[in-house]
Design a protein around this motif. Sequence first.
Motif, PDB file in Angstrom:
ATOM      1  N   LEU A 218       0.823  -1.208   0.000  1.00 39.65           N
ATOM      2  CA  LEU A 218       0.000   0.000   0.000  1.00 39.65           C
ATOM      3  C   LEU A 218       0.859   1.260   0.000  1.00 39.65           C
ATOM      4  O   LEU A 218       0.589   2.219  -0.736  1.00 39.65           O
ATOM      5  CB  LEU A 218      -0.912   0.013   1.226  1.00 39.65           C
ATOM      6  N   ILE A 219       1.896   1.270   0.826  1.00 38.53           N
ATOM      7  CA  ILE A 219       2.757   2.442   0.923  1.00 38.53           C
ATOM      8  C   ILE A 219       3.466   2.677  -0.408  1.00 38.53           C
ATOM      9  O   ILE A 219       3.571   3.816  -0.884  1.00 38.53           O
ATOM     10  CB  ILE A 219       3.765   2.275   2.073  1.00 38.53           C
ATOM     11  N   SER A 220       3.938   1.598  -1.038  1.00 45.22           N
ATOM     12  CA  SER A 220       4.619   1.742  -2.324  1.00 45.22           C
ATOM     13  C   SER A 220       3.665   2.316  -3.377  1.00 45.22           C
ATOM     14  O   SER A 220       4.045   3.213  -4.149  1.00 45.22           O
ATOM     15  CB  SER A 220       5.154   0.383  -2.778  1.00 45.22           C
ATOM     16  N   ARG A 221       2.426   1.828  -3.417  1.00 45.69           N
ATOM     17  CA  ARG A 221       1.443   2.349  -4.371  1.00 45.69           C
ATOM     18  C   ARG A 221       1.131   3.816  -4.088  1.00 45.69           C
ATOM     19  O   ARG A 221       1.007   4.630  -5.010  1.00 45.69           O
ATOM     20  CB  ARG A 221       0.156   1.533  -4.289  1.00 45.69           C
ATOM     21  N   ALA A 222       0.993   4.142  -2.798  1.00 51.35           N
ATOM     22  CA  ALA A 222       0.666   5.524  -2.432  1.00 51.35           C
ATOM     23  C   ALA A 222       1.800   6.471  -2.805  1.00 51.35           C
ATOM     24  O   ALA A 222       1.568   7.598  -3.251  1.00 51.35           O
ATOM     25  CB  ALA A 222       0.361   5.614  -0.934  1.00 51.35           C
ATOM     26  N   LEU A 223       3.049   6.026  -2.638  1.00 51.12           N
ATOM     27  CA  LEU A 223       4.185   6.863  -3.024  1.00 51.12           C
ATOM     28  C   LEU A 223       4.218   7.082  -4.531  1.00 51.12           C
ATOM     29  O   LEU A 223       4.500   8.191  -5.004  1.00 51.12           O
ATOM     30  CB  LEU A 223       5.489   6.218  -2.547  1.00 51.12           C
ATOM     31  N   ASP A 224       3.910   6.026  -5.280  1.00 54.79           N
ATOM     32  CA  ASP A 224       3.845   6.182  -6.739  1.00 54.79           C
ATOM     33  C   ASP A 224       2.769   7.197  -7.125  1.00 54.79           C
ATOM     34  O   ASP A 224       2.975   8.042  -8.004  1.00 54.79           O
ATOM     35  CB  ASP A 224       3.542   4.831  -7.399  1.00 54.79           C
ATOM     36  N   ALA A 225       1.613   7.088  -6.468  1.00 58.68           N
ATOM     37  CA  ALA A 225       0.507   7.988  -6.788  1.00 58.68           C
ATOM     38  C   ALA A 225       0.810   9.419  -6.369  1.00 58.68           C
ATOM     39  O   ALA A 225       0.477  10.372  -7.065  1.00 58.68           O
ATOM     40  CB  ALA A 225      -0.769   7.501  -6.106  1.00 58.68           C
ATOM     41  N   GLU A 226       1.459   9.572  -5.220  1.00 60.81           N
ATOM     42  CA  GLU A 226       1.719  10.907  -4.681  1.00 60.81           C
ATOM     43  C   GLU A 226       2.829  11.621  -5.449  1.00 60.81           C
ATOM     44  O   GLU A 226       2.735  12.814  -5.725  1.00 60.81           O
ATOM     45  CB  GLU A 226       2.120  10.785  -3.203  1.00 60.81           C
ATOM     46  N   LEU A 227       3.886  10.879  -5.811  1.00 61.84           N
ATOM     47  CA  LEU A 227       5.069  11.513  -6.377  1.00 61.84           C
ATOM     48  C   LEU A 227       5.229  11.293  -7.874  1.00 61.84           C
ATOM     49  O   LEU A 227       5.856  12.109  -8.549  1.00 61.84           O
ATOM     50  CB  LEU A 227       6.323  10.990  -5.655  1.00 61.84           C
ATOM     51  N   GLY A 228       4.680  10.191  -8.381  1.00 61.66           N
ATOM     52  CA  GLY A 228       4.814   9.908  -9.805  1.00 61.66           C
ATOM     53  C   GLY A 228       6.278   9.846 -10.212  1.00 61.66           C
ATOM     54  O   GLY A 228       7.108   9.210  -9.542  1.00 61.66           O
ATOM     55  N   PRO A 229       6.650  10.515 -11.294  1.00 66.06           N
ATOM     56  CA  PRO A 229       8.039  10.465 -11.769  1.00 66.06           C
ATOM     57  C   PRO A 229       9.027  11.145 -10.825  1.00 66.06           C
ATOM     58  O   PRO A 229      10.242  10.973 -10.977  1.00 66.06           O
ATOM     59  CB  PRO A 229       7.984  11.200 -13.115  1.00 66.06           C
ATOM     60  N   GLU A 230       8.539  11.911  -9.859  1.00 67.65           N
ATOM     61  CA  GLU A 230       9.433  12.586  -8.923  1.00 67.65           C
ATOM     62  C   GLU A 230       9.892  11.662  -7.798  1.00 67.65           C
ATOM     63  O   GLU A 230      10.743  12.034  -6.994  1.00 67.65           O
ATOM     64  CB  GLU A 230       8.729  13.798  -8.302  1.00 67.65           C
ATOM     65  N   ARG A 231       9.346  10.464  -7.739  1.00 68.91           N
ATOM     66  CA  ARG A 231       9.693   9.560  -6.641  1.00 68.91           C
ATOM     67  C   ARG A 231      11.115   9.036  -6.786  1.00 68.91           C
ATOM     68  O   ARG A 231      11.496   8.524  -7.837  1.00 68.91           O
ATOM     69  CB  ARG A 231       8.723   8.387  -6.596  1.00 68.91           C
ATOM     70  N   ALA A 232      11.902   9.175  -5.728  1.00 68.68           N
ATOM     71  CA  ALA A 232      13.253   8.620  -5.722  1.00 68.68           C
ATOM     72  C   ALA A 232      13.177   7.119  -5.458  1.00 68.68           C
ATOM     73  O   ALA A 232      12.321   6.665  -4.696  1.00 68.68           O
ATOM     74  CB  ALA A 232      14.094   9.306  -4.641  1.00 68.68           C
ATOM     75  N   PRO A 233      14.038   6.322  -6.055  1.00 70.94           N
ATOM     76  CA  PRO A 233      14.004   4.872  -5.845  1.00 70.94           C
ATOM     77  C   PRO A 233      14.192   4.518  -4.372  1.00 70.94           C
ATOM     78  O   PRO A 233      14.985   5.140  -3.660  1.00 70.94           O
ATOM     79  CB  PRO A 233      15.164   4.358  -6.699  1.00 70.94           C
ATOM     80  N   MET A 234      13.454   3.486  -3.924  1.00 67.10           N
ATOM     81  CA  MET A 234      13.570   2.989  -2.558  1.00 67.10           C
ATOM     82  C   MET A 234      13.679   1.467  -2.621  1.00 67.10           C
ATOM     83  O   MET A 234      12.789   0.797  -3.162  1.00 67.10           O
ATOM     84  CB  MET A 234      12.359   3.395  -1.715  1.00 67.10           C
ATOM     85  N   SER A 235      14.749   0.915  -2.112  1.00 67.97           N
ATOM     86  CA  SER A 235      14.954  -0.530  -2.176  1.00 67.97           C
ATOM     87  C   SER A 235      13.951  -1.255  -1.278  1.00 67.97           C
ATOM     88  O   SER A 235      13.409  -0.665  -0.330  1.00 67.97           O
ATOM     89  CB  SER A 235      16.371  -0.881  -1.733  1.00 67.97           C
ATOM     90  N   PRO A 236      13.670  -2.530  -1.545  1.00 70.98           N
ATOM     91  CA  PRO A 236      12.773  -3.301  -0.669  1.00 70.98           C
ATOM     92  C   PRO A 236      13.257  -3.320   0.780  1.00 70.98           C
ATOM     93  O   PRO A 236      12.434  -3.353   1.701  1.00 70.98           O
ATOM     94  CB  PRO A 236      12.804  -4.707  -1.289  1.00 70.98           C
ATOM     95  N   GLN A 237      14.587  -3.313   0.971  1.00 76.90           N
ATOM     96  CA  GLN A 237      15.118  -3.337   2.336  1.00 76.90           C
ATOM     97  C   GLN A 237      14.782  -2.049   3.096  1.00 76.90           C
ATOM     98  O   GLN A 237      14.407  -2.083   4.277  1.00 76.90           O
ATOM     99  CB  GLN A 237      16.644  -3.538   2.312  1.00 76.90           C
ATOM    100  N   VAL A 238      14.885  -0.908   2.416  1.00 74.59           N
ATOM    101  CA  VAL A 238      14.568   0.375   3.054  1.00 74.59           C
ATOM    102  C   VAL A 238      13.066   0.486   3.285  1.00 74.59           C
ATOM    103  O   VAL A 238      12.622   0.966   4.341  1.00 74.59           O
ATOM    104  CB  VAL A 238      15.089   1.545   2.208  1.00 74.59           C
TER     105      VAL A 238
END
Length: 404
Positions: A277-297
């Motif tokens: 859910l958090i990953s989807r929400a970050l995609d929706a909130e930031l779109g192309p501005e989202r910085a990559p976040m590894s699964p571990q982080v």
Amino acid sequence: MTARHTDAAGKRRPAPPRAAPAADVDAAGVAPDRSDAVGPGAAPAQLRPPAEERWAAELEALAAADAASGAEIPAGWRLSPRSVRAFIVGDEDLGVTRKFYGDDPLVDRAVVTLLGRQGLMLVGEPGTAKSMLSELLSAAVSGASTLTIQGSAGTTEDHIRYSWNYALLIAEGPTRRALVPSPVYQAMESGRLVRFEEITRCPPEIQDTLVSVLSEKQLMVPELGDGFRVSAAPGFNVIATANLRDRGVHEMSAALKRRFNFETVRPVSDRAFEAELISRALDAELGPERAPMSPQVLDVLVTAFADLRTGTTASGAPVKRPEAVMSTAEAVNVGVAASMSARYFGDGTVRAADVARQLVGVALKGEDEDARRMRFYVDSVVRERARSSAAWKEFLSASQDLWG
């Protein structure tokens, strides 16, 4: 003349448009369509359009499906109950996305409540998407989610009933033209849903203004003459929200409680699902501005919030819970801030240290005891995990600098 309202401090201010957007919507699970208006004469892009605008194409598809199938649509509703449900929980065949991730039977019960005479009361911890659910229901049922009252200590009876354009009132006396309708008044006239956010933040005598509205489905306006009233058109109802953290601030009267069906919106308990859910929400909130976040982080972010929210780790070790709200919505906020920090002040990749630094803004809300609880969490739980995880080691190092 310009119509006027009272603000939360009791001062007169220019009236908002007939439907003012809600002030706050929970972030968990939000997946808005992003389409900026461009071209000559195009309306400027909005930071957050209302649900009926973001998902207008889906609402049209559901309405077309209702028409094609001959589905029964209740009086005053824009969609059939099945289509209202599909708008919220998704329908792959029609290309309708899931927007609320939670208890599907709760959605069914909420729709059934709105079909009857009782109002719908959504209660739960802060950040569990109560406001988002009320917005989605209003958009699907009424085609409008912006008839909203924001409850606070400054909410007055005028915000629920009606107020006056005082220039016209002085010039003409109490007339329909001088009357400024509230969101409740507008919803009753047009047969739509009205949303009442944070109702328990209002004093009891203000809350109880709704008692006669919900029971009699009428609003009296004595200033316009004996017997003048507004009768609710089919489709009218009230969706209210209340945080469990606010319980005891202003208790609802028994009379008002009887006029609502209560549904509890619970936090997400599955940590893997919360990470999705958090990953989807970050995609929706930031779109192309989202910085990559590894699964571990991402795991560090989700696990830290889950530990502090529940008061226990996945292995059963006790954790001192902070008074601050550690909801999925707040986790999304931390993820957004960490992404912005990594993009503008880091190397463009979200690190566990970015998460630790941004967590301060959530965990510290002026409570000294919360700082001590965070130090205990870092010294006991995080330190142990740092022995076997590079991400947790980085989180520990940044946290030690912050919490001492």
